[in-house]
Design a protein around this motif. Structure first.
Motif, PDB file in Angstrom:
ATOM      1  N   ARG A 437       0.738  -1.024  -0.053  1.00 48.03           N
ATOM      2  CA  ARG A 437      -0.207  -0.061   0.110  1.00 48.03           C
ATOM      3  C   ARG A 437       0.906   1.333  -0.033  1.00 48.03           C
ATOM      4  O   ARG A 437       0.412   2.366  -0.417  1.00 48.03           O
ATOM      5  CB  ARG A 437      -0.919  -0.024   1.268  1.00 48.03           C
ATOM      6  CG  ARG A 437      -2.049  -1.008   1.117  1.00 48.03           C
ATOM      7  CD  ARG A 437      -3.082  -0.792   2.162  1.00 48.03           C
ATOM      8  NE  ARG A 437      -2.836  -0.514   3.430  1.00 48.03           N
ATOM      9  CZ  ARG A 437      -2.722  -1.648   4.357  1.00 48.03           C
ATOM     10  NH1 ARG A 437      -3.114  -3.018   3.863  1.00 48.03           N
ATOM     11  NH2 ARG A 437      -2.375  -1.414   5.553  1.00 48.03           N
ATOM     12  N   ILE A 438       2.165   1.300   0.346  1.00 41.06           N
ATOM     13  CA  ILE A 438       2.975   2.357   0.220  1.00 41.06           C
ATOM     14  C   ILE A 438       3.841   2.568  -0.872  1.00 41.06           C
ATOM     15  O   ILE A 438       4.529   3.614  -1.277  1.00 41.06           O
ATOM     16  CB  ILE A 438       3.834   2.503   1.537  1.00 41.06           C
ATOM     17  CG1 ILE A 438       4.836   1.368   1.560  1.00 41.06           C
ATOM     18  CG2 ILE A 438       3.045   2.491   3.017  1.00 41.06           C
ATOM     19  CD1 ILE A 438       5.953   1.317   2.497  1.00 41.06           C
ATOM     20  N   MET A 439       3.443   1.485  -1.856  1.00 39.90           N
ATOM     21  CA  MET A 439       4.217   1.669  -3.116  1.00 39.90           C
ATOM     22  C   MET A 439       3.551   2.441  -4.007  1.00 39.90           C
ATOM     23  O   MET A 439       2.423   2.746  -3.897  1.00 39.90           O
ATOM     24  CB  MET A 439       4.309   0.152  -3.900  1.00 39.90           C
ATOM     25  CG  MET A 439       4.959  -0.643  -3.102  1.00 39.90           C
ATOM     26  SD  MET A 439       4.988  -2.510  -3.917  1.00 39.90           S
ATOM     27  CE  MET A 439       5.886  -2.433  -5.384  1.00 39.90           C
ATOM     28  N   PRO A 440       4.197   3.574  -4.690  1.00 33.57           N
ATOM     29  CA  PRO A 440       3.803   4.417  -5.579  1.00 33.57           C
ATOM     30  C   PRO A 440       2.690   3.748  -6.667  1.00 33.57           C
ATOM     31  O   PRO A 440       1.606   4.381  -6.975  1.00 33.57           O
ATOM     32  CB  PRO A 440       4.838   5.027  -6.520  1.00 33.57           C
ATOM     33  CG  PRO A 440       6.035   4.763  -5.386  1.00 33.57           C
ATOM     34  CD  PRO A 440       5.705   3.355  -4.938  1.00 33.57           C
ATOM     35  N   GLU A 441       3.115   2.518  -7.145  1.00 30.01           N
ATOM     36  CA  GLU A 441       2.451   1.878  -8.266  1.00 30.01           C
ATOM     37  C   GLU A 441       1.026   1.432  -7.638  1.00 30.01           C
ATOM     38  O   GLU A 441      -0.052   1.553  -8.510  1.00 30.01           O
ATOM     39  CB  GLU A 441       3.280   0.786  -8.425  1.00 30.01           C
ATOM     40  CG  GLU A 441       4.286   0.668  -9.358  1.00 30.01           C
ATOM     41  CD  GLU A 441       5.709   0.677  -8.428  1.00 30.01           C
ATOM     42  OE1 GLU A 441       6.794   0.475  -8.940  1.00 30.01           O
ATOM     43  OE2 GLU A 441       5.397   0.961  -6.922  1.00 30.01           O
ATOM     44  N   PHE A 442       0.891   1.298  -6.507  1.00 26.52           N
ATOM     45  CA  PHE A 442      -0.391   0.828  -5.708  1.00 26.52           C
ATOM     46  C   PHE A 442      -1.090   2.015  -5.832  1.00 26.52           C
ATOM     47  O   PHE A 442      -2.427   1.807  -6.448  1.00 26.52           O
ATOM     48  CB  PHE A 442      -0.295   0.402  -4.143  1.00 26.52           C
ATOM     49  CG  PHE A 442      -1.387  -0.051  -3.508  1.00 26.52           C
ATOM     50  CD1 PHE A 442      -1.931  -1.248  -3.651  1.00 26.52           C
ATOM     51  CD2 PHE A 442      -2.034   1.168  -2.781  1.00 26.52           C
ATOM     52  CE1 PHE A 442      -3.075  -1.466  -2.837  1.00 26.52           C
ATOM     53  CE2 PHE A 442      -3.288   0.847  -2.188  1.00 26.52           C
ATOM     54  CZ  PHE A 442      -3.752  -0.467  -2.321  1.00 26.52           C
ATOM     55  N   ASN A 443      -0.832   3.046  -5.346  1.00 30.28           N
ATOM     56  CA  ASN A 443      -1.547   4.469  -5.577  1.00 30.28           C
ATOM     57  C   ASN A 443      -1.913   4.910  -6.841  1.00 30.28           C
ATOM     58  O   ASN A 443      -3.000   5.535  -7.036  1.00 30.28           O
ATOM     59  CB  ASN A 443      -0.933   5.281  -4.309  1.00 30.28           C
ATOM     60  CG  ASN A 443      -0.810   5.018  -3.040  1.00 30.28           C
ATOM     61  OD1 ASN A 443      -2.013   4.852  -2.441  1.00 30.28           O
ATOM     62  ND2 ASN A 443       0.139   4.672  -2.379  1.00 30.28           N
ATOM     63  N   THR A 444      -1.067   4.806  -7.566  1.00 23.92           N
ATOM     64  CA  THR A 444      -1.417   5.043  -9.048  1.00 23.92           C
ATOM     65  C   THR A 444      -2.592   4.513  -9.528  1.00 23.92           C
ATOM     66  O   THR A 444      -3.431   4.701 -10.321  1.00 23.92           O
ATOM     67  CB  THR A 444      -0.048   4.647 -10.059  1.00 23.92           C
ATOM     68  OG1 THR A 444       0.820   5.652  -9.409  1.00 23.92           O
ATOM     69  CG2 THR A 444      -0.306   5.331 -11.275  1.00 23.92           C
ATOM     70  N   ILE A 445      -2.576   3.186  -9.347  1.00 24.56           N
ATOM     71  CA  ILE A 445      -3.682   2.107  -9.901  1.00 24.56           C
ATOM     72  C   ILE A 445      -4.898   2.520  -9.066  1.00 24.56           C
ATOM     73  O   ILE A 445      -5.904   2.496  -9.591  1.00 24.56           O
ATOM     74  CB  ILE A 445      -3.421   0.775  -9.565  1.00 24.56           C
ATOM     75  CG1 ILE A 445      -2.120   0.208 -10.518  1.00 24.56           C
ATOM     76  CG2 ILE A 445      -4.570  -0.151 -10.005  1.00 24.56           C
ATOM     77  CD1 ILE A 445      -1.702  -1.209 -10.340  1.00 24.56           C
ATOM     78  N   VAL A 446      -4.785   2.851  -7.777  1.00 25.59           N
ATOM     79  CA  VAL A 446      -5.936   3.072  -6.938  1.00 25.59           C
ATOM     80  C   VAL A 446      -6.689   4.443  -7.256  1.00 25.59           C
ATOM     81  O   VAL A 446      -7.678   4.721  -7.474  1.00 25.59           O
ATOM     82  CB  VAL A 446      -6.011   3.104  -5.714  1.00 25.59           C
ATOM     83  CG1 VAL A 446      -6.944   3.592  -4.751  1.00 25.59           C
ATOM     84  CG2 VAL A 446      -5.551   1.524  -5.056  1.00 25.59           C
ATOM     85  N   ASN A 447      -5.865   5.415  -7.560  1.00 26.71           N
ATOM     86  CA  ASN A 447      -6.040   6.833  -8.035  1.00 26.71           C
ATOM     87  C   ASN A 447      -6.930   6.628  -9.465  1.00 26.71           C
ATOM     88  O   ASN A 447      -7.880   7.384  -9.661  1.00 26.71           O
ATOM     89  CB  ASN A 447      -5.223   7.712  -7.982  1.00 26.71           C
ATOM     90  CG  ASN A 447      -4.633   8.240  -6.719  1.00 26.71           C
ATOM     91  OD1 ASN A 447      -5.486   8.082  -5.881  1.00 26.71           O
ATOM     92  ND2 ASN A 447      -3.394   8.581  -6.592  1.00 26.71           N
ATOM     93  N   LYS A 448      -6.126   5.566 -10.243  1.00 24.50           N
ATOM     94  CA  LYS A 448      -6.974   5.757 -11.776  1.00 24.50           C
ATOM     95  C   LYS A 448      -8.509   5.181 -11.653  1.00 24.50           C
ATOM     96  O   LYS A 448      -8.933   5.657 -12.406  1.00 24.50           O
ATOM     97  CB  LYS A 448      -5.948   4.806 -12.424  1.00 24.50           C
ATOM     98  CG  LYS A 448      -6.351   4.464 -13.830  1.00 24.50           C
ATOM     99  CD  LYS A 448      -5.708   3.347 -14.367  1.00 24.50           C
ATOM    100  CE  LYS A 448      -6.072   3.175 -16.000  1.00 24.50           C
ATOM    101  NZ  LYS A 448      -5.191   2.287 -16.655  1.00 24.50           N
ATOM    102  N   TYR A 449      -8.671   4.210 -10.619  1.00 23.87           N
ATOM    103  CA  TYR A 449     -10.043   3.736 -10.851  1.00 23.87           C
ATOM    104  C   TYR A 449     -10.875   4.268  -9.647  1.00 23.87           C
ATOM    105  O   TYR A 449     -12.152   4.157  -9.931  1.00 23.87           O
ATOM    106  CB  TYR A 449      -9.721   2.290 -10.765  1.00 23.87           C
ATOM    107  CG  TYR A 449      -9.115   1.575 -11.932  1.00 23.87           C
ATOM    108  CD1 TYR A 449     -10.102   1.206 -12.722  1.00 23.87           C
ATOM    109  CD2 TYR A 449      -8.081   1.225 -11.788  1.00 23.87           C
ATOM    110  CE1 TYR A 449      -9.303   0.759 -14.271  1.00 23.87           C
ATOM    111  CE2 TYR A 449      -7.368   0.673 -13.125  1.00 23.87           C
ATOM    112  CZ  TYR A 449      -8.238   0.364 -14.031  1.00 23.87           C
ATOM    113  OH  TYR A 449      -7.487  -0.161 -15.138  1.00 23.87           O
ATOM    114  N   LEU A 450     -10.447   4.745  -8.604  1.00 23.13           N
ATOM    115  CA  LEU A 450     -11.237   5.190  -7.389  1.00 23.13           C
ATOM    116  C   LEU A 450     -11.183   6.620  -7.096  1.00 23.13           C
ATOM    117  O   LEU A 450     -11.523   6.852  -6.213  1.00 23.13           O
ATOM    118  CB  LEU A 450     -10.935   4.422  -6.304  1.00 23.13           C
ATOM    119  CG  LEU A 450     -11.084   2.524  -6.242  1.00 23.13           C
ATOM    120  CD1 LEU A 450     -10.575   2.034  -5.038  1.00 23.13           C
ATOM    121  CD2 LEU A 450     -12.201   2.242  -6.779  1.00 23.13           C
ATOM    122  N   LYS A 451     -10.572   7.346  -8.046  1.00 27.05           N
ATOM    123  CA  LYS A 451     -10.362   8.663  -7.947  1.00 27.05           C
ATOM    124  C   LYS A 451      -9.659   9.008  -6.489  1.00 27.05           C
ATOM    125  O   LYS A 451     -10.435   9.874  -5.860  1.00 27.05           O
ATOM    126  CB  LYS A 451     -11.622   9.395  -8.086  1.00 27.05           C
ATOM    127  CG  LYS A 451     -12.192   8.821  -9.478  1.00 27.05           C
ATOM    128  CD  LYS A 451     -11.329   9.323 -10.574  1.00 27.05           C
ATOM    129  CE  LYS A 451     -11.833   8.679 -11.991  1.00 27.05           C
ATOM    130  NZ  LYS A 451     -11.012   8.776 -12.997  1.00 27.05           N
TER     131      LYS A 451
END
Length: 451
Positions: A437-451
């Motif tokens: 959850r602290i990986m940038p890739e995780f947050n990029t994916i989450v932001n892409k789909y869940l705004k």
């Protein structure tokens, strides 16, 4: 509305017209059951009863499916709260037997009108019970045939009523079961309807009426000519509707059922002639030939599924996930077929594949030492076969993160969100994912789909 029981062993008041929960089997054990008494129940004479089984803790829903028909036709209902598919058949039978004896001691049950019923896995168990509790006279099985033919006793046949949709993957097995029961001289009906596992009140109501007709034929309940004629007209009207709409196979099955049920009560020579005429029609012959061809093809495809899954799990053949993806694309093509038999085949194959994967998951979890990799492979396969089954993506993400396989975790995270998952709370509290959850890739994916 209440019924009072007063005996040496128990003083109790039971409400009528309402499903009562958590009735103790006796004071010495903790087992309980649900009970339904129809409003007209008065304790006089003897009454029919149906023991309804559910193996997944949803017996309230199962009882509610029977409640209206039981009320109208004067059947008692009972259902154990303690049986489960996680314990042995022998233990389930003992639990059922104790409930059975307790209910029989409290209420005036007609010993010739004791039945069992269930849906899917509950139906499987319902068909096993007569082999151990000989007083059972009939079974209503929604979506399942007898798990083991060896359990059937030709000297003690019971009346088997099967209900199945032609989109249910159990449909071929139920057809084969009907042929077997006919050979063994077991009285039986198979009610086939258009669809999958959407059980309707009409089907349950009809099954209970068939039990009553059979009881009248045997002299276990007084004959009611008005009841017989009303139901005959209703059944025959259903037959003419199926025939006129071109559903010749369903019409043929229903006509056979009518002949079987009303032979002891009415003159049915005209129906025998009707069935001969129906069998000679081009529509019936074409549909029968088409169904036989499809069932043969279905058996080959299922063999393929079984062989490949067994091989893939034993060798952890991740490369073959592409083959399974291809199979799913092939199954989607069935939805666009003009032939209804082809569309039904597609639904059955998809249902079978999902059930096969789930059975293999259960098998893996039963081993003393669980093979995590085999389990993970099956979870991946489940996301292919049922893309909206979100729990399997979450299992893969958690498991992959546990072993620091973050590439796999991120891939299934994106697949999960791509397929419409929205529960951020569950996602952020997922076990073993603190580092993920602290990986940038995780947050990029989450932001892409869940705004």
């Amino acid at each position: 509305l209440a019924y009072t029981v007063s005996s040496q062993s128990r003083q109790a008041v039971f409400k009528k017209g309402k499903i009562m929960d958590s009735i103790r089997v006796n004071d010495s054990i903790s087992e309980t059951y649900k009970l339904y008494l129809p409003k007209k129940f008065d304790g006089k004479g003897t009454w029919p009863i149906i023991f309804v089984f559910d193996m997944n803790g949803k017996n309230s829903q199962a009882l509610n499916m029977f409640k209206t028909a039981a009320e109208e036709q004067g059947y008692l209902l009972a259902s154990s709260n303690d049986i489960s598919d996680t314990i042995s058949i022998s233990r389930n039978v003992l639990i059922t037997s104790r409930m059975f004896r307790e209910v029989a001691s409290l209420f005036p049950i007609n010993n010739n009108r004791i039945y069992t019923a269930g849906f899917s896995s509950g139906a499987k168990f319902a068909t096993v019970v007569p082999s151990f509790i000989k007083e059972v006279n009939g079974v209503i099985s929604c979506g399942s045939f007898v798990p083991s033919v060896a359990l059937l006793d030709e000297k003690k046949p019971f009346y088997f009523i099967g209900i199945v949709g032609n989109e249910d993957f159990n449909f071929p097995q139920m057809l084969q079961g009907r042929e077997l029961l006919n050979k063994m001289k077991f009285p039986n009906d198979l009610m086939v309807f258009d669809g999958g596992e959407k059980w309707s009140y009409d089907l349950i109501d009809k099954a209970l009426k068939n039990l009553t007709l059979a009881a009248m034929a045997k002299g276990n309940v007084q004959k009611d000519n008005e009841f017989i004629l009303d139901n005959y007209r209703e059944n025959f009207q259903e037959y003419t509707g199926l025939k006129s709409s071109g559903k010749s196979l369903l019409a043929y099955d229903l006509l056979n059922e009518i002949i079987s049920n009303y032979r002891p009560h009415l003159e049915i020579d005209s129906l025998r002639e009707e069935i001969k005429i129906l069998k000679k029609t081009n529509t019936y012959r074409a549909q029968k030939r088409n169904l036989n061809n499809i069932l043969l093809r279905e058996s080959f495809i299922i063999e393929d599924y079984n062989y490949n899954l067994d091989e893939d799990v034993s060798t952890l053949n991740y490369n073959n996930l592409g083959w399974w993806n291809y199979q799913m694309e092939e199954l989607k093509k069935y939805d666009k077929k003009s032939d209804p038999f082809e569309r039904q085949l597609g639904k059955r194959l998809l249902g079978y594949l999902n059930a096969l994967i789930e059975d293999n998951i259960d098998i893996e979890l039963e081993y003393p030492v669980v093979n995590d990799e085999a389990l993970s492979f099956l979870w991946m396969l489940k996301t292919i076969a049922e893309p909206k089954a979100y729990s399997y993506y979450l299992k893969i993400i958690s498991d992959s993160s546990k072993y620091e396989d973050f590439g796999t975790a991120l891939f299934y995270l994106e697949e999960l969100l791509k397929n419409g998952y929205k529960d951020k709370t569950s996602l952020y509290s997922l076990e073993h994912t603190a580092l993920l959850r602290i990986m940038p890739e995780f947050n990029t994916i989450v932001n892409k789909y869940l705004k």
